[in-house]
Design an enzyme around this catalytic site. Structure first.
Site, PDB file in Angstrom:
ATOM      1  N   CYS A   1       0.866  -1.175   0.000  1.00  0.00           N
ATOM      2  CA  CYS A   1       0.000   0.000   0.000  1.00  0.00           C
ATOM      3  C   CYS A   1       0.908   1.233   0.000  1.00  0.00           C
ATOM      4  O   CYS A   1       2.040   1.173   0.481  1.00  0.00           O
ATOM      5  CB  CYS A   1      -0.881  -0.028   1.249  1.00  0.00           C
ATOM      6  SG  CYS A   1      -1.784   1.488   1.565  1.00  0.00           S
ATOM      7  N   HIS A   2       0.377   2.355  -0.499  1.00  0.00           N
ATOM      8  CA  HIS A   2       1.216   3.564  -0.538  1.00  0.00           C
ATOM      9  C   HIS A   2       1.613   4.042   0.850  1.00  0.00           C
ATOM     10  O   HIS A   2       2.609   4.756   0.994  1.00  0.00           O
ATOM     11  CB  HIS A   2       0.528   4.660  -1.350  1.00  0.00           C
ATOM     12  CG  HIS A   2       0.695   4.435  -2.810  1.00  0.00           C
ATOM     13  ND1 HIS A   2      -0.088   3.553  -3.523  1.00  0.00           N
ATOM     14  CD2 HIS A   2       1.623   4.910  -3.671  1.00  0.00           C
ATOM     15  CE1 HIS A   2       0.336   3.507  -4.768  1.00  0.00           C
ATOM     16  NE2 HIS A   2       1.363   4.324  -4.892  1.00  0.00           N
ATOM     17  N   THR A   3       0.859   3.639   1.861  1.00  0.00           N
ATOM     18  CA  THR A   3       1.232   4.047   3.218  1.00  0.00           C
ATOM     19  C   THR A   3       2.522   3.340   3.662  1.00  0.00           C
ATOM     20  O   THR A   3       3.304   3.905   4.431  1.00  0.00           O
ATOM     21  CB  THR A   3       0.058   3.785   4.188  1.00  0.00           C
ATOM     22  OG1 THR A   3      -1.097   4.421   3.648  1.00  0.00           O
ATOM     23  CG2 THR A   3       0.333   4.331   5.572  1.00  0.00           C
TER      24      THR A   3
ATOM     25  N   HIS B   1       0.812  -4.019   5.824  1.00  0.00           N
ATOM     26  CA  HIS B   1      -0.424  -4.009   6.617  1.00  0.00           C
ATOM     27  C   HIS B   1      -1.651  -4.435   5.818  1.00  0.00           C
ATOM     28  O   HIS B   1      -2.764  -4.237   6.283  1.00  0.00           O
ATOM     29  CB  HIS B   1      -0.636  -2.612   7.217  1.00  0.00           C
ATOM     30  CG  HIS B   1      -0.842  -1.549   6.180  1.00  0.00           C
ATOM     31  ND1 HIS B   1       0.197  -0.996   5.486  1.00  0.00           N
ATOM     32  CD2 HIS B   1      -1.964  -0.975   5.707  1.00  0.00           C
ATOM     33  CE1 HIS B   1      -0.281  -0.098   4.634  1.00  0.00           C
ATOM     34  NE2 HIS B   1      -1.593  -0.073   4.743  1.00  0.00           N
ATOM     35  N   GLU B   2      -1.457  -5.010   4.621  1.00  0.00           N
ATOM     36  CA  GLU B   2      -2.623  -5.422   3.809  1.00  0.00           C
ATOM     37  C   GLU B   2      -2.401  -6.885   3.446  1.00  0.00           C
ATOM     38  O   GLU B   2      -1.745  -7.187   2.455  1.00  0.00           O
ATOM     39  CB  GLU B   2      -2.675  -4.510   2.559  1.00  0.00           C
ATOM     40  CG  GLU B   2      -3.980  -4.553   1.814  1.00  0.00           C
ATOM     41  CD  GLU B   2      -4.046  -3.542   0.666  1.00  0.00           C
ATOM     42  OE1 GLU B   2      -4.164  -2.325   0.921  1.00  0.00           O
ATOM     43  OE2 GLU B   2      -3.999  -3.975  -0.495  1.00  0.00           O
TER      44      GLU B   2
ATOM     45  N   CYS C   1     -11.483  -3.309  19.994  1.00  0.00           N
ATOM     46  CA  CYS C   1     -11.496  -4.087  21.241  1.00  0.00           C
ATOM     47  C   CYS C   1     -12.907  -4.262  21.799  1.00  0.00           C
ATOM     48  O   CYS C   1     -13.166  -5.114  22.619  1.00  0.00           O
ATOM     49  CB  CYS C   1     -10.594  -3.444  22.284  1.00  0.00           C
ATOM     50  SG  CYS C   1     -11.288  -1.968  23.064  1.00  0.00           S
TER      51      CYS C   1
ATOM     52  N   CYS D   1     -13.164  -0.179  24.770  1.00  0.00           N
ATOM     53  CA  CYS D   1     -12.568   1.128  25.100  1.00  0.00           C
ATOM     54  C   CYS D   1     -13.583   2.239  24.833  1.00  0.00           C
ATOM     55  O   CYS D   1     -14.654   2.017  24.265  1.00  0.00           O
ATOM     56  CB  CYS D   1     -11.278   1.351  24.307  1.00  0.00           C
ATOM     57  SG  CYS D   1     -11.555   1.784  22.579  1.00  0.00           S
TER      58      CYS D   1
ATOM     59  N   CYS E   1     -14.419   2.497  21.076  1.00  0.00           N
ATOM     60  CA  CYS E   1     -15.257   1.401  20.577  1.00  0.00           C
ATOM     61  C   CYS E   1     -16.684   1.523  21.107  1.00  0.00           C
ATOM     62  O   CYS E   1     -17.646   1.279  20.386  1.00  0.00           O
ATOM     63  CB  CYS E   1     -14.674   0.053  20.967  1.00  0.00           C
ATOM     64  SG  CYS E   1     -13.227  -0.407  19.997  1.00  0.00           S
TER      65      CYS E   1
ATOM     66  N   CYS F   1      -9.932   2.724  17.610  1.00  0.00           N
ATOM     67  CA  CYS F   1      -9.908   1.989  18.884  1.00  0.00           C
ATOM     68  C   CYS F   1      -8.675   2.443  19.660  1.00  0.00           C
ATOM     69  O   CYS F   1      -7.595   2.592  19.082  1.00  0.00           O
ATOM     70  CB  CYS F   1      -9.835   0.485  18.604  1.00  0.00           C
ATOM     71  SG  CYS F   1      -9.482  -0.522  20.065  1.00  0.00           S
TER      72      CYS F   1
ATOM     73  N   ARG G   1      -3.382   1.324  20.418  1.00  0.00           N
ATOM     74  CA  ARG G   1      -2.828   2.314  19.479  1.00  0.00           C
ATOM     75  C   ARG G   1      -1.512   2.916  19.980  1.00  0.00           C
ATOM     76  O   ARG G   1      -0.603   3.187  19.177  1.00  0.00           O
ATOM     77  CB  ARG G   1      -3.877   3.406  19.207  1.00  0.00           C
ATOM     78  CG  ARG G   1      -3.481   4.455  18.162  1.00  0.00           C
ATOM     79  CD  ARG G   1      -3.331   3.843  16.790  1.00  0.00           C
ATOM     80  NE  ARG G   1      -2.928   4.785  15.769  1.00  0.00           N
ATOM     81  CZ  ARG G   1      -1.667   5.198  15.570  1.00  0.00           C
ATOM     82  NH1 ARG G   1      -0.692   4.762  16.355  1.00  0.00           N
ATOM     83  NH2 ARG G   1      -1.390   6.034  14.601  1.00  0.00           N
TER      84      ARG G   1
ATOM     85  N   CYS H   1      -6.881  -3.189   3.735  1.00  0.00           N
ATOM     86  CA  CYS H   1      -6.685  -1.726   3.737  1.00  0.00           C
ATOM     87  C   CYS H   1      -7.385  -0.982   2.603  1.00  0.00           C
ATOM     88  O   CYS H   1      -8.445  -0.410   2.792  1.00  0.00           O
ATOM     89  CB  CYS H   1      -5.196  -1.369   3.758  1.00  0.00           C
ATOM     90  SG  CYS H   1      -4.954   0.418   3.870  1.00  0.00           S
TER      91      CYS H   1
ATOM     92  N   ARG I   1      -2.704  -2.717  -7.314  1.00  0.00           N
ATOM     93  CA  ARG I   1      -2.174  -3.478  -6.187  1.00  0.00           C
ATOM     94  C   ARG I   1      -1.305  -4.625  -6.696  1.00  0.00           C
ATOM     95  O   ARG I   1      -1.662  -5.319  -7.658  1.00  0.00           O
ATOM     96  CB  ARG I   1      -3.299  -4.053  -5.335  1.00  0.00           C
ATOM     97  CG  ARG I   1      -3.894  -3.029  -4.349  1.00  0.00           C
ATOM     98  CD  ARG I   1      -2.826  -2.509  -3.399  1.00  0.00           C
ATOM     99  NE  ARG I   1      -3.360  -1.777  -2.265  1.00  0.00           N
ATOM    100  CZ  ARG I   1      -3.317  -0.451  -2.121  1.00  0.00           C
ATOM    101  NH1 ARG I   1      -2.796   0.312  -3.057  1.00  0.00           N
ATOM    102  NH2 ARG I   1      -3.792   0.127  -1.021  1.00  0.00           N
TER     103      ARG I   1
END
Ligand code: NAI
Ligand SMILES: N[C@@H](CCC(=O)N[C@@H](CSC=O)C(=O)NCC(=O)O)C(=O)O
Ligand code: ZN
Ligand code: ZN
Length: 379
Positions: A47-49, A69-70, A99, A102, A105, A113, A117, A177, A372
């Site tokens: 991903c670009h992130t 992360h994907e 979760c 919290c 959430c 959440c 984090r 993502c 992708r």
């Protein structure tokens, strides 16, 4: 042979320093502690992130780290107290946790959440504030609580979505993502109504998923804006009805769109990460009600601006993270929608490669023809 409770040595792509090629290393992955899950990652997309953090422009970027992360994989083992997944379950790691207990959430107002984090933002696990990855004793930071550019990863149990075991993992990894982000920006964040006019700035995976979401929401006009003319042919397949290239106009792009739409669009989406475009996306919205959603991630130090009059006169500026989807609850639902052919996923995959080719895959991602690229993580 069971690996439960053992340190696993496996291959991972390590980012040692910003902008330096990733290196495939033998990495030691510690067993999951209480509330943690160790996952065998089978497929991961880029991903670009990931590229953004790798570039050194992310204020949360820490090195050395394992990006990614994907992805999708299978639970290898679980730590004490983990009840919602077990070894063998097919899962998608979720960078946005859920979760269910919290303040965030429970609010019902957000998909953010707060449980883990603070730890995921500094590349460690919550239990002992340490990493589960190391190379000959040297710790390697986690990334976004997922670190999927590795054959095995450890994540918090609140960051794991259990999915239909029939779903093809080499496809549904994308539901970690980019595709949900675009669909959810329209369905959850903007809540686009039938008949609306929509402008999408940036026609990469995220922008195309916005277009797809707008089409299913019944938008009457979906105007794609991109500096690359090749994008229009692709974008038509995702619902874009008109195309504008800002480079082909003398007027500011917001004025072009206002003129095209009798005063402005009902909804706009910035899917690039460019703060000047974010301003244009807000200012092309209709006076009185137009809403602009920021989806793109802009680098550290970048700031947005506009005349406050734009907001005084009724335009609304919003942002979205993971399209407002509650990850553990709704990623399985998105997988089911894909299985019923109600949302596209395969159409976003333009390239398939192996983990060992990850640097070439990033190179491709920066060219205009890649949406992708999915990496097969095990040989
Ligand atoms: N908020 C969130 O939860 C998420 C945000 N993102 C962010 O979304 C953004 C888009 O991601 P992708 O679609 O994967 O990126 P991409 O790079 O594939 O797509 C961007 C598109 O914008 C076009 N573009 C570049 N400059 C432009 C300009 N000045 N005017 C018009 N078009 C321009 C490019 O030609 C390209 O087609 C990135 O910033 C990424 O980090 C990604 C996933 C989740
Ligand atoms: N560390 C970055 C944060 C960038 C960011 O905004 N990330 C998005 C997801 S982008 C996915 O590809 C997000 O969901 N943010 C919310 C969050 O809790 O991180 C920076 O500081 O720029
Ligand atoms: Zn992403
Ligand atoms: Zn929570």
């Amino acid at each position: 042979m069971s690996t439960q409770g053992e340190v696993i040595t496996c291959k991972a792509a390590v980012a040692w320093e910003p902008n330096k090629p990733l290196v495939i290393e033998d990495v030691q992955v510690a067993p999951p502690q209480a509330g943690e899950v160790r996952i065998k990652i089978l497929f991961t997309a880029l991903c670009h992130t990931d590229a953004y953090t790798w570039s050194g422009k992310d204020p949360e970027g820490l090195f050395p780290c394992i990006l990614g992360h994907e992805a999708a994989g299978i639970v290898e083992s679980v730590g004490e107290g983990v009840t919602e997944v077990q070894p063998g379950d097919h899962v998608i790691p979720c960078y946005q946790a859920e979760c269910r207990e919290c303040k965030f959430c429970k609010s019902g107002k957000t998909n953010l959440c707060g449980k883990v984090r603070a730890a995921t933002g500094v590349g460690v696990m919550m239990n002992d504030r340490k990493s589960r990855f190391s190379i000959n004793g040297k710790p390697i930071y986690h990334f976004m609580g997922t670190s999927t550019f590795s054959q095995y990863t450890v994540v918090h149990d609140v960051s794991v979505a259990k999915i239909d075991p029939q779903a093809p993992l080499d496809k549904v990894c994308l539901l970690g993502c980019g595709v949900p982000t675009g669909l959810g920006a329209v369905w959850n964040t903007a809540k686009v109504e039938p008949g609306s006019t929509v402008a999408v700035f940036g026609l990469g995976t995220v922008g195309l998923a916005v277009a797809e979401g707008a089409k299913t929401a019944g938008a009457s006009r979906i105007i794609g804006v991109d500096v690359d003319n090749k994008k229009f042919d692709i974008a038509k397949n995702f619902g874009v009805t008109e195309f504008v290239n800002p480079k082909e106009h003398d007027k500011p792009i917001q004025q072009v769109l206002v003129d095209l739409t009798d005063g402005g669009v009902d909804y706009s989406f910035e899917c690039i990460g460019n703060v000047s475009v974010m301003r244009a996306a807000l200012e092309c919205c209709h006076k009185g009600w137009g809403t602009s959603v920021i989806v793109g991630v802009a680098a550290s130090g970048q700031e947005i601006s506009t005349r406050p009059f734009q907001l005084v006169t009724g335009r609304v500026w919003k942002g979205t993270a993971f399209g407002g989807f509650k990850s553990r609850s709704q990623v399985p639902w998105l997988v089911d929608k894909y299985m019923k052919k109600e949302i596209k996923v395969d159409e976003y995959i333009t390239h398939n490669m192996a983990l060992g080719e990850i640097n070439e895959a990033f190179h491709l991602m920066h060219g205009g023809s890649c949406l992708r690229c999915v990496l097969k993580v095990h040989e």
